[in-house]
Design an enzyme around this catalytic site. Structure first.
Site, PDB file in Angstrom:
ATOM      1  N   GLU A  30      36.090  39.833 -62.576  1.00  0.00           N
ATOM      2  CA  GLU A  30      35.845  39.604 -64.001  1.00  0.00           C
ATOM      3  C   GLU A  30      34.469  40.100 -64.458  1.00  0.00           C
ATOM      4  OE1 GLU A  30      38.322  36.163 -65.806  1.00  0.00           O
ATOM      5  OE2 GLU A  30      37.087  35.290 -64.214  1.00  0.00           O
ATOM      6  N   HIS A  75      29.422  32.991 -66.970  1.00  0.00           N
ATOM      7  CA  HIS A  75      30.854  32.664 -67.063  1.00  0.00           C
ATOM      8  C   HIS A  75      31.107  31.428 -66.216  1.00  0.00           C
ATOM      9  CE1 HIS A  75      35.126  32.647 -66.993  1.00  0.00           C
ATOM     10  NE2 HIS A  75      35.235  33.119 -65.764  1.00  0.00           N
ATOM     11  N   HIS A 122      33.644  27.727 -65.323  1.00  0.00           N
ATOM     12  CA  HIS A 122      34.924  27.018 -65.358  1.00  0.00           C
ATOM     13  C   HIS A 122      34.636  25.530 -65.525  1.00  0.00           C
ATOM     14  CE1 HIS A 122      36.383  30.461 -62.517  1.00  0.00           C
ATOM     15  NE2 HIS A 122      36.394  30.855 -63.785  1.00  0.00           N
ATOM     16  N   HIS A 136      40.957  28.437 -68.889  1.00  0.00           N
ATOM     17  CA  HIS A 136      40.138  29.188 -67.936  1.00  0.00           C
ATOM     18  C   HIS A 136      38.712  28.649 -67.855  1.00  0.00           C
ATOM     19  CE1 HIS A 136      39.171  33.479 -66.278  1.00  0.00           C
ATOM     20  NE2 HIS A 136      38.320  32.581 -65.805  1.00  0.00           N
TER      21      HIS A 136
END
Length: 270
Positions: A108, A127, A129, A197
């Site tokens: 990603e 990024h 989660h 996500h």
């Protein structure tokens, strides 16, 4: 028959290599060395975000190359808590590695490259989660600033639904097209949620990106608690958020210094 099986295995291996390293991917030139202090901050950010339970074995943080806005730096495909300076790879904004030396890249990474393309003001991307924010990306309840350290969530937090961009997928932003769609959803905001996500958080510095990634998760947890109480929830108004942001700009380094010291003390050789 044995020869045929070997040929099939070889063909499958070659196909996998080509999928991971497309033939049309160009090897970009390096933007040069990075100040060791900045490189340390990138390494430490991985440890801090793990310590704060913002990321675990998954998730990543990057920074734009200080010498070239068309390059960015991020760890290789590795659990963030294990990242060292030797694990940092340099990428162009198409997310091609400069010198991978056989090391795998995050699938990603296009999240980072496409946001850097779209947002010249952004110098760091995280990024996550984070479990606190997942429900807000999967429901119709918007994530809103409920306390002063979440003021950066104003004026709103958009939700990126990968299904809208590409139909049924594996939920990973693993192509430039999906990275661009996410960057478009983020727009000029500081945070975007990713349905089912996680989230993406941006800032002008590594310390501020870490601050926003952590407190977006804290804000989400507090908001969930307030909603569970029932009744009316009072959120920060936009003008309150703007006034608060000016203060956060001045004081967020206090939290970073604390988190960084704790992370450095736990690193090998310290």
């Amino acid at each position: 028959m044995a020869f045929k099986r070997r040929a099939v295995r070889l063909l499958l291996t070659v196909s996998l290599v080509l999928a991971l390293h497309p033939a049309n991917a160009q090897t970009p030139a390096s933007a040069g060395p990075v100040d060791p202090a900045l490189m340390q901050d990138l390494v430490v950010a991985n440890r801090v975000l793990t310590d704060l339970n913002v990321i675990d074995g998954f998730g990543h943080v990057s920074m734009r190359h200080p010498a070239d806005p068309n390059r960015y730096l991020m760890g290789r495909s590795l659990a963030p808590a294990l990242v060292t300076a030797d694990d940092i790879l340099e990428y162009d904004l198409d997310s091609n590695p400069v010198d991978a030396r056989g090391r795998a890249s995050f699938l990603e990474r296009f999240i980072h490259g496409e946001i850097y393309k779209a947002r010249p003001d952004v110098k760091a991307v995280v990024h996550t989660h984070s479990p606190g924010i997942i429900p807000f990306g999967a429901s119709n309840v918007p994530l809103r600033p409920i306390f002063h350290l979440g003021a950066f969530l104003a004026p709103d937090v958009p939700v990126f639904d990968i299904r809208d961009a590409a139909g049924t997928t594996n939920m990973l932003v693993s192509t430039p097209q999906l990275g661009k769609a996410l960057a478009d959803t983020l727009g000029s905001r500081n945070v975007a949620l990713m349905r089912g996500h996680g989230s993406v958080v941006v800032a002008a510095t590594i310390p501020m990106a870490v601050f926003r990634a952590h407190y977006s998760n804290v804000n989400a947890q507090l908001q969930s608690q307030a909603l569970a109480l029932g009744g009316t929830v009072t959120y920060l108004q936009n003008d309150e958020s703007q006034k608060t942001l000016a203060v956060i700009d001045q004081i967020h380094g206090r939290a970073w210094d604390l988190w960084k010291r704790a992370a450095l003390e736990k690193m090998p050789g310290k």
